[in-house]
Scaffold this motif. Structure first.
Motif, short mmCIF file in Angstrom:
data_model
loop_
_atom_site.label_atom_id
_atom_site.label_comp_id
_atom_site.label_asym_id
_atom_site.label_seq_id
_atom_site.Cartn_x
_atom_site.Cartn_y
_atom_site.Cartn_z
N ARG A 26 0.84 -1.16 -0.02
CA ARG A 26 -0.05 0.04 0.04
C ARG A 26 0.79 1.28 0.00
O ARG A 26 1.98 1.23 0.42
N GLN A 27 0.32 2.34 -0.71
CA GLN A 27 0.86 3.49 -0.79
C GLN A 27 2.29 3.43 -1.39
O GLN A 27 3.21 4.42 -1.15
N ALA A 28 2.84 2.28 -2.18
CA ALA A 28 3.94 2.29 -2.79
C ALA A 28 4.09 3.10 -4.10
O ALA A 28 3.99 2.41 -5.19
N LEU A 29 4.05 4.20 -4.01
CA LEU A 29 4.45 5.06 -5.12
C LEU A 29 5.30 6.30 -4.85
O LEU A 29 5.04 6.99 -4.00
N LYS A 30 6.21 6.60 -5.83
CA LYS A 30 7.44 7.72 -5.30
C LYS A 30 7.40 8.31 -6.64
O LYS A 30 7.48 7.76 -8.04
N LEU A 31 7.54 9.57 -6.75
CA LEU A 31 7.96 10.58 -7.76
C LEU A 31 9.78 10.85 -7.67
O LEU A 31 9.85 11.43 -6.51
N VAL A 32 10.24 10.68 -8.85
CA VAL A 32 11.72 11.12 -8.79
C VAL A 32 11.77 12.21 -9.56
O VAL A 32 11.32 12.22 -10.77
N HIS A 33 12.88 13.25 -9.23
CA HIS A 33 13.20 14.25 -9.91
C HIS A 33 14.44 13.94 -10.91
O HIS A 33 15.55 13.71 -10.10
N VAL A 34 14.29 13.69 -11.94
CA VAL A 34 15.36 13.03 -12.87
C VAL A 34 16.30 13.98 -12.91
O VAL A 34 17.67 13.27 -12.83
N PRO A 35 16.33 15.16 -13.19
CA PRO A 35 17.75 16.03 -13.22
C PRO A 35 18.39 16.10 -12.04
O PRO A 35 19.63 16.02 -11.97
N SER A 36 18.11 16.28 -10.85
CA SER A 36 18.81 15.88 -9.85
C SER A 36 18.84 14.70 -8.99
O SER A 36 19.52 14.37 -8.13
N ARG A 37 18.02 13.71 -9.65
CA ARG A 37 18.08 12.28 -9.27
C ARG A 37 17.53 12.32 -7.70
O ARG A 37 18.37 11.23 -6.99
N THR A 38 16.70 12.95 -7.34
CA THR A 38 16.36 12.88 -5.98
C THR A 38 14.93 12.38 -5.81
O THR A 38 14.10 13.00 -6.89
N VAL A 39 14.31 12.14 -5.01
CA VAL A 39 12.86 11.70 -4.46
C VAL A 39 12.21 12.91 -4.05
O VAL A 39 12.70 13.39 -3.19
N PHE A 40 11.21 13.18 -4.53
CA PHE A 40 10.25 14.27 -4.12
C PHE A 40 9.60 13.81 -2.56
O PHE A 40 9.32 12.79 -2.40
N SER A 41 10.24 14.91 -1.58
CA SER A 41 9.79 14.54 -0.20
C SER A 41 8.74 14.80 0.45
O SER A 41 8.28 14.43 1.39
N ASN A 42 7.64 15.73 -0.42
CA ASN A 42 6.36 16.21 0.29
C ASN A 42 5.00 15.31 -0.46
O ASN A 42 4.33 15.54 0.26
N TRP A 43 5.35 14.49 -1.30
CA TRP A 43 4.43 13.59 -1.99
C TRP A 43 4.70 12.25 -2.41
O TRP A 43 5.83 12.23 -2.86
N PRO A 44 4.09 11.38 -2.04
CA PRO A 44 2.65 11.43 -1.22
C PRO A 44 2.98 11.34 0.12
O PRO A 44 3.93 11.00 0.51
N THR A 45 1.90 11.52 0.74
CA THR A 45 1.86 11.75 2.16
C THR A 45 1.19 10.49 2.82
O THR A 45 0.77 9.72 1.89
N THR A 46 1.10 10.38 4.06
CA THR A 46 0.65 9.15 4.63
C THR A 46 -0.92 9.32 4.70
O THR A 46 -1.64 8.19 4.79
N LYS A 47 -1.61 10.50 4.21
CA LYS A 47 -3.04 10.36 4.13
C LYS A 47 -3.49 10.56 2.60
O LYS A 47 -4.63 10.58 2.42
N THR A 48 -2.56 10.31 1.77
CA THR A 48 -2.81 10.07 0.28
C THR A 48 -3.60 9.05 -0.17
O THR A 48 -2.95 7.70 0.46
N PRO A 49 -4.71 8.91 -0.54
CA PRO A 49 -5.50 7.69 -0.45
C PRO A 49 -5.16 6.75 -1.80
O PRO A 49 -6.04 6.41 -2.71
#
Length: 556
Positions: free
Chosen positions: A497-520
Motif C-alpha cells: 500500500r502507498q508504494a508510489l514515489k516520484l523522482v526528480h530526474v535532473p537532480s536524481r532525488t525523490v520528492f519528499s512532500n508527496w505522497p503523504t501518509t494521508k494520500t488515498p
C-alpha cells in the motif's frame, strides 16, 4: 510655582495651639453648648479643608493666614518662604530614591553595552545554548556534511539559520509565495539558465530543449500536487483499474483518458480540473481486460487480456475489430504489450523469450525478436527508433526497429529479474523485482566504434553503469513511467500500500512532500501522465482513478 517650607521640629508642636481663626470662632459661639476641646477639633478640620482646597484649586487667603500665623510663632532662625499656592505637590523624597535606581540601571546598561560588541541591544542567555544535531533523526537533515561530528554541538544562532534555510528549500516552495519576491522572473530565468548549463555539462547525452517553456525548470525536493475529483467518479470500475492512458494529442487542459479493468469495460472520460465527465463506454463480454492503450494519435484503441485474441476498437467510428490470433504464433495469452510512440507497431510479450511485432494498421505479424530468458518488460524509445527488452536473465537488450538488429546488450546492475521498463528522450529506467530502479542513459555512446557492432552477428555484452539507483521501494517495482518532458519518473509497486514515489530526474532525488501518509493511493496498479504533464492519473485496486494536477505545469 513651587512653595518650599523649612520648619523645625519645635514649630510642629506650636501649630497645635489655637490660631486667630479659632479664637474668633470661640468668641462667636457660646461656651455652654460645646466644650472647648470639641470646638478646637472642628476648627482644625475646617482649617485643614481650606488648606487642601487652596492647594488643589489655587485660592488662597486662608492658607496664607495660617502660614503667616505659623511664621510669627516660629523661632527666628527658621526661614519661611511664601509663594503662590501650587496646583501639585512634588514628593522630593520619592524622586531621590527613583533617581538612584535609574542611575544604577543606566550604569549597568552602560557596562552591558561595553561588553556587547556585535551591535545587539541586549544579551540573551539563550544564545549561549547549543543543539546536538545527532540527537534525533530529523535534526540530522540540518547537517551540511556527513563528516560533521556529533561532538561538535551547534549554537542556537547557527541552528536557527539552518532551520530557516531548510524551510526555504522545502515548505516555502510548496506554499507558492513567489508573489512576495522581487524580480521573480529575472531570478527564475537566471536559475533556469544555470540549471540547463550545468545539466548539459554533466552528461554526455544531448540536451534537448522542449517546446514547452513551462517544463524546463522543474524544482527539486518539493512538487506541487493538487488533488482533483476522481477521473472516473461518474462511472468507477467494479474491479481493479488495470490500465490508464491519456490520448497523446488531446486538449492538454481537458485531455481524453481511458480506463479498463477486469470488469470487461472500456471507459472514456473527458478530464478536467473541476469536473470529469464520462464520454463513452463499451463492454467486451468475452475478455477481462488486462491492457488497453491508444494507438498513437489515431482514435484506435487496442484491448487485450489472457486470451489468444485481442481487439482493436475504433472510437471515432464505433467499430470493433477482432483479431483471433497472430499467424505463426501459438501464444495462449497476449495480456501484455507495448505500443510505439506513433502507434504503428505493437510489441506483444511472447513465450520462450520472443517479442512479437505486429503492424497496427494491417494487424499482421511483422517479426520476432529473441532474447535469453522469458520476456518481462518491453518499451520503445521516445522517438520510436529503438526497442528495449529485458526479462528473467536480468539483461537489457536494445534493438533497432528499422533493421530489427540487436545493437547493444548489458547486464542490469541489480542482477535480479527485471519487472518493468520505461524510456524518455534521455534516460532508460529499469525496475527489478528487488525494488531497485536503475536509471541509464537511453542512447548508446556515439564515440563507440561502429566496426565493433558490425563485426559479429552476436549481441555485444557491454558494461554500462547506471547514473542512479533508486531504492525507495521495498517490494517489486511493477511500474515505471516518465512524464512528457522526462523530468519526472514515477515508480510504484502493486504488492504494498502507498508504494508510489516520484523522482526528480535532473537532480536524481525523490520528492519528499508527496505522497503523504494521508494520500488515498491504496494499491497502485496503473498510472499515466497527460499531454504536457498537467495531470497525473493513478488507478488503484478500489476501482478508482485518482486525478492530480501538477502545479508546475499548470502555470499560465
Amino acid at each position: 510655582m513651587t512653595m518650599s517650607l523649612l520648619v523645625p521640629t519645635n514649630s510642629i508642636k506650636k501649630r497645635s495651639q489655637p490660631t486667630d481663626l479659632n479664637e474668633s470662632i470661640h468668641r462667636n459661639e457660646p461656651q455652654g453648648k460645646k466644650s472647648k476641646k470639641r470646638l478646637q477639633q472642628e476648627a482644625r478640620e475646617l482649617a485643614e479643608e481650606e488648606r487642601l482646597e487652596a492647594l488643589l484649586f489655587g485660592g488662597g487667603g486662608k492658607t496664607t493666614s495660617l502660614l503667616s500665623s505659623d511664621a510669627a510663632t516660629a523661632p527666628k532662625q527658621t526661614r519661611v518662604t511664601e509663594e503662590p499656592a501650587a496646583l501639585f505637590e512634588i514628593d522630593r523624597a520619592g524622586n531621590e530614591i527613583l533617581d538612584v535606581t535609574v542611575d544604577d540601571n543606566v550604569v549597568n546598561q552602560g557596562q552591558t553595552n561595553n561588553e556587547t560588541t556585535d551591535g545587539r541591544a541586549w544579551v540573551d542567555v539563550d544564545d549561549d545554548l547549543v543543539v546536538d544535531l545527532m540527537q534525533t533523526s530529523r535534526l540530522r537533515k540540518l547537517r551540511t556534511s556527513r563528516e560533521e561530528a556529533a561532538a561538535s554541538a551547534l549554537p542556537v544562532v547557527e541552528f536557527e539559520s539552518r532551520l530557516r534555510k531548510r524551510y526555504e528549500e522545502t515548505a516555502q516552495l510548496a506554499a507558492h509565495t513567489d508573489w512576495a519576491r522581487i524580480d521573480v522572473d529575472k531570478t527564475d530565468a537566471a536559475f533556469t539558465d544555470d540549471k540547463d548549463e550545468t545539466l548539459a555539462l554533466s552528461t554526455s547525452a544531448p540536451f534537448l530543449l522542449h517546446a514547452s517553456a513551462k517544463s524546463s525548470s522543474l524544482p527539486a525536493n518539493v512538487i506541487g500536487m493538487v488533488r482533483c475529483s476522481d477521473a472516473n467518479e461518474t462511472d468507477p470500475c467494479r474491479s481493479v483499474v488495470q490500465s490508464v492512458h491519456f490520448h497523446p494529442t488531446s486538449n492538454p487542459e481537458q485531455p481524453l483518458m481511458l480506463t479498463a479493468g477486469l470488469d470487461k469495460m472500456l471507459r472514456f472520460f473527458q478530464v478536467g480540473a473541476d469536473h470529469s465527465e464520462k464520454v463513452h463506454g463499451i463492454q467486451f463480454p468475452k475478455l477481462p481486460i488486462y491492457s488497453a492503450s491508444f494507438l498513437g494519435s489515431s482514435g484506435n484503441v487496442i484491448v487485450s487480456g489472457r486470451r489468444s485474441f485481442f481487439y482493436i476498437y475504433d472510437a471515432v467510428a464505433g467499430k470493433v475489430d477482432l483479431v483471433p490470433r497472430i499467424l505463426g504464433r501459438q501464444e495462449k495469452s497476449l495480456e501484455k504489450f507495448s505500443v510505439s510512440p506513433d502507434g504503428s507497431v505493437i510489441a506483444f510479450y511472447g513465450n520462450d523469450g520472443y517479442i512479437i511485432l505486429v503492424d497496427a494498421r494491417t494487424k499482421e505479424w511483422i517479426a520476432d525478436l529473441k532474447m535469453n530468458g522469458s520476456v518481462r518488460a518491453v518499451t520503445f524509445s521516445a522517438n520510436g527508433d529503438y526497442l528495449y527488452g529485458s526479462g528473467s536473465d536480468g539483461q537489457v537488450y536494445q534493438w533497432e526497429t528499422a533493421s530489427r538488429r540487436c545493437i547493444d546488450r548489458f547486464n542490469n546492475e541489480d542482477g535480479t529479474i527485471t519487472s518493468s521498463m520505461a524510456c524518455s528522450s534521455q534516460h532508460l529506467a529499469v525496475g527489478a523485482e528487488s525494488g531497485v530502479v536503475n536509471v541509464y542513459q537511453s542512447q548508446k555512446q556515439q564515440e563507440e566504434p561502429q566496426q565493433e557492432l558490425q563485426s559479429s552477428r552476436r549481441s555485444i555484452l557491454s558494461n554500462r553503469q547506471p547514473v542512479k539507483s533508486i531504492m525507495n521501494l521495498h517490494t517489486s517495482s511493477d511500474l515505471v513511467r516518465f512524464n512528457g518532458d522526462g523530468q519526472i519518473l514515477a515508480i510504484s509497486s502493486r504488492r504494498e500500500r502507498q508504494a508510489l514515489k516520484l523522482v526528480h530526474v535532473p537532480s536524481r532525488t525523490v520528492f519528499s512532500n508527496w505522497p503523504t501518509t494521508k494520500t488515498p493511493l491504496n494499491y497502485v496498479w496503473s498510472l499515466d501522465f497527460s499531454p504536457q504533464s498537467r495531470f497525473m492519473a493513478v488507478g488503484n485496486d478500489k476501482g478508482k482513478c485518482l486525478l492530480y494536477r501538477l502545479s508546475h505545469y499548470n502555470k499560465d
